[in-house]
Design an enzyme around this catalytic site. Structure first.
Site, PDB file in Angstrom:
ATOM      1  N   GLU A   1      28.763 -11.064 -31.252  1.00  0.00           N
ATOM      2  CA  GLU A   1      28.296 -10.797 -32.621  1.00  0.00           C
ATOM      3  C   GLU A   1      29.310  -9.518 -33.074  1.00  0.00           C
ATOM      4  O   GLU A   1      28.433  -8.329 -32.485  1.00  0.00           O
ATOM      5  CB  GLU A   1      26.867 -10.481 -32.925  1.00  0.00           C
ATOM      6  CG  GLU A   1      26.275 -11.990 -32.457  1.00  0.00           C
ATOM      7  CD  GLU A   1      24.743 -11.679 -32.846  1.00  0.00           C
ATOM      8  OE1 GLU A   1      24.113 -10.737 -33.631  1.00  0.00           O
ATOM      9  OE2 GLU A   1      23.845 -12.578 -32.503  1.00  0.00           O
TER      10      GLU A   1
ATOM     11  N   GLU B   1      19.750 -12.011 -27.433  1.00  0.00           N
ATOM     12  CA  GLU B   1      19.322 -10.534 -27.321  1.00  0.00           C
ATOM     13  C   GLU B   1      18.188 -10.352 -26.402  1.00  0.00           C
ATOM     14  O   GLU B   1      17.100 -10.141 -27.097  1.00  0.00           O
ATOM     15  CB  GLU B   1      19.460 -10.062 -28.406  1.00  0.00           C
ATOM     16  CG  GLU B   1      20.749 -10.123 -29.276  1.00  0.00           C
ATOM     17  CD  GLU B   1      20.503  -8.979 -30.454  1.00  0.00           C
ATOM     18  OE1 GLU B   1      19.595  -8.718 -31.042  1.00  0.00           O
ATOM     19  OE2 GLU B   1      21.729  -8.789 -30.991  1.00  0.00           O
TER      20      GLU B   1
HETATM   21  C1  GAL Z   1      21.442  -9.425 -33.860  1.00  0.00           C
HETATM   22  C2  GAL Z   1      21.102 -11.077 -33.643  1.00  0.00           C
HETATM   23  C3  GAL Z   1      21.572 -12.040 -34.822  1.00  0.00           C
HETATM   24  C4  GAL Z   1      21.313 -11.196 -36.373  1.00  0.00           C
HETATM   25  C5  GAL Z   1      22.119 -10.022 -36.228  1.00  0.00           C
HETATM   26  C6  GAL Z   1      22.151  -9.467 -37.578  1.00  0.00           C
HETATM   27  O1  GAL Z   1      20.639  -8.613 -33.358  1.00  0.00           O
HETATM   28  O2  GAL Z   1      21.264 -11.441 -32.557  1.00  0.00           O
HETATM   29  O3  GAL Z   1      20.903 -13.272 -34.766  1.00  0.00           O
HETATM   30  O4  GAL Z   1      19.994 -11.100 -36.353  1.00  0.00           O
HETATM   31  O5  GAL Z   1      21.433  -9.104 -35.267  1.00  0.00           O
HETATM   32  O6  GAL Z   1      20.966  -8.952 -37.977  1.00  0.00           O
END
Ligand code: GAL
Length: 654
Positions: A302, A143
């Site tokens: 994700e 990110e």
């Molecule tokens: C995203 C991040 C993950 C995890 C997820 C849930 O922004 O890339 O590593 O932190 O949020 O909070």
């Protein structure tokens, strides 16, 4: 085929669980497992001492189940020994001090010492894993934001960037207009990208801030180039990406992803949907935005799989069909791979309440069953992966507008993203595919080009839009366009919208930044809409009034104008309307260009179409928590809350 992935952190679990986890993830339908990001301290427990045996094991266990891995470089979380040994690797905040070390993301991506260590770990990983059949792709860091570090290395890099751009201080002083408030710089060392939160951005020169953001964007793109270059030295065929999010410090994604093979995004849509139909909440805009990074299909690295809860309190649990609905929403907008965050909810660390597919109990739950059903459904649509979105409409996006409008709010409540999303929401609500493209992308394939707020103006864009309209295209452009030159200074001696005036056939005689106040416009053809934020008082050159203000001292003055230009049309929208106003305007614009529309969709139902060698698929997503009924070409359609229905070219629902 749409690939299914799962995010897995072997370093967080007892080795005894890995095998069973791999078997279960495969049984669920996973093709790829994303791992490795954040695990630097396990890969290099001491300076120069590497241990990849555990990662070898994890990869072997996963590949034994017939799955591949997406390997993350772990550079988002440098090990604490690195920060201790080399304090110049720590990021500095806007307050001009090193960040307190705590959770993650503290590295300065510009620091030469950090580059040396990050380069070494990426090199070690590449030497070991690049080109191996178990590796499906690579993810760089995590990110990435626009670099906003203020450490000595970043300050000096900023000055070098300015030297390169302007050559001399004289030219920099002129470009920034530094005569204001005695801001003239007589020594490069006086340039301070030091932005204490309490004085950002009021006391800074906006031209300097704009360059500072552009510099930050170049740093982020350079960091991505630096890491991907190492991997490519070991495997020139490697597929490399990074997982974008939409942070407050937004990078120039088009620059960043120009260095990479595929765009990727972390998809966490809102769990709590508003009751208010006027609120802009659809996640669809961001998905189209991400597809625009490379103007092709993208990945989700994700995909949310449970109630969020990291540092803030735990969010409500996702409604039934929310996980699958939003996963399919991503597919509907061009995702070809969905990797779900994460297999099991962590039992330790800051994110122990950020829920994955499984709960701490590790027993099958409602979310798992919903995803099982989703993966079964996707497996029955193997052609989907060989399709993409073809769009008659495009929204122009530019990082310069994002940067400039963030630093100089034009009116209370007026936001660049709102401008973009109002047009976007109208398109998906009419079943019209829309691309979000960078401002210099070719326009030839579109029939309607939407240009929300082009504050920092490139005269070249004005002539490209004129050409596009002249040849029969429709352009819609809004207020606060043509205000500033490329340096971010206001244009002298021309009425707004300056370079866009000929195209729009009107000009602004006066403007009223009304903030949150609500006023009214009347359409020439009948109908009344609420407006807010901003009122440009228009005088028509060659255009006709499309809407006029009602009330205040400018009652009757044109607010929206429509101009014939060559074979095409240009609309100038001098205000910010309620959602329905954009719908009405776009129905007219699309009809005039012969773009097919679905006008019977109820509010909150979003429709896109993927087509190509794999067939044609029309996606109907009910992005509300209410059931929806509507007529579709003589057929009655019902959608449950958050349900996605898919219709093939044979008009079969699948
Ligand atoms: C995203 C991040 C993950 C995890 C997820 C849930 O922004 O890339 O590593 O932190 O949020 O909070």
């Amino acid at each position: 085929m749409i690939r299914i992935g799962i995010d897995y952190y072997p370093e967080q679990w007892d080795r005894a669980l890995w095998e069973e986890d791999a078997v279960r993830m495969r049984a669920l339908g996973a093709h790829v497992i994303r791992l490795g990001e954040f695990a630097w301290s396990r890969m290099e427990p001491k300076d120069g001492v590497f241990d990849f045996t555990w990662l070898d094991d994890a990869i072997e266990i996963i590949s034994r189940q017939g799955m591949q891995v997406i390997l993350g470089t772990p550079t988002n979380c440098a090990p604490l020994w690195l920060y201790q040994e080399h304090q110049d690797t720590i990021q500095w905040g806007r307050d001009g001090r090193p960040t307190d070390l705590g959770i993650r993301g503290h590295r300065c991506m510009v620091s030469p010492t950090f580059r040396q260590y990050a380069g070494r770990i990426v090199e070690e990983m590449s030497r070991r894993y690049a080109g191996r059949p178990e590796v499906f792709a690579w993810q760089l860091d995590n990110e990435l934001e626009n670099n906003h570090c203020t450490c000595p290395a970043c300050r000096s890099a900023f000055r070098d960037w300015l030297r390169e751009k302007y050559g001399t201080l004289d030219s920099l002083n002129r470009a920034w207009g530094n005569m204001v408030w005695s801001g003239e710089v007589s020594d490069w060392e006086q340039i301070q990208p030091l932005l204490a939160p309490e004085c950002l951005p009021r006391w800074h020169n906006p031209a300097c801030l704009l360059d500072y953001e552009r510099f930050g964007a170049d740093c982020t793109a350079d960091y991505v180039r630096f890491q991907s270059g190492i991997i490519r030295r070991y495997d020139s065929q490697a597929v490399i990406t990074t997982n974008a999010c939409i942070p407050a410090n937004m990078p120039d994604f088009h620059k960043e992803f120009a260095e990479l093979d595929v765009a990727a995004y972390d998809d966490y849509p809102p769990v709590r949907l508003p009751e208010d139909a006027e609120e802009l909440y659809s996640n669809a805009f961001v998905l189209d935005f991400v597809r625009g990074f490379k103007q092709k299909n993208f990945w989700i690295l994700e995909q949310f799989a449970g109630h969020m809860g990291c540092w803030p309190p735990i969010s409500p649990t996702p409604e039934p069909e929310m996980l699958s609905g939003y996963a399919l929403q991503a597919v509907a907008h061009g995702a070809d791979l969905l990797s779900f965050f994460r297999w099991r909810t962590a039992c330790t660390g800051a994110e122990m309440f950020c829920h994955g597919i499984l709960d701490h109990s590790n027993v099958p739950n409602r979310r798992l069953r919903e995803l099982e059903e989703l993966f079964r459904r996707l497996a029955q649509l193997p052609g989907l992966g060989d399709t993409t979105l073809r769009s008659p409409a495009a929204i122009l996006y530019s990082a310069d507008q994002e940067f400039a409008l963030k630093n100089q709010t034009q009116s209370d409540g007026f936001a660049y993203w709102t401008q973009l999303r109002l047009f976007h929401e109208a398109c998906v609500g009419l079943g019209v595919n829309v691309d979000v493209i960078r401002e210099d992308a070719p326009l030839d394939n579109y029939q309607v080009v939407l240009v929300p707020t082009h504050l920092v103006t490139d005269p070249d864009l004005a002539s490209r839009l004129e050409d596009f309209a002249r040849r029969g295209g429709t352009v819609v452009i809004t207020n606060r366009s043509g205000v500033q030159d490329k340096n971010g200074n206001c244009i002298l001696g021309r009425e707004l919208p300056t370079v866009f005036r000929d195209l729009c056939g009107c000009h602004v005689t006066e403007y009223d930044p009304i903030g949150p106040v609500k006023q009214t416009v009347n359409l020439t053809k009948g109908g009344t809409y609420q407006i807010t934020s901003w009122c440009d008082l228009l005088e028509l050159d060659t255009a006709q009034a499309w809407a006029r203000y009602q009330g205040r001292f400018y009652s009757g003055v044109p607010a929206v104008a429509k101009n014939r230009f060559g074979e095409g049309t240009a609309y100038y929208v001098g205000t910010v309307g309620e959602k329905a106003m954009y719908r009405t305007l776009l129905i007219e614009a699309f009809r005039e260009r012969g773009v097919p529309l679905l006008e019977t969709l109820p509010q909150g139902v979003e429709v896109t179409t993927r087509s190509g060698e794999g067939g044609t698929y029309q996606f109907f997503f009910n992005n509300t928590v209410h059931g929806q009924n509507f007529q579709l070409q003589g057929e009655r359609v019902h959608l449950r809350p958050l349900e996605m229905k898919i219709r093939t070219e044979k008009e079969v629902w699948v």
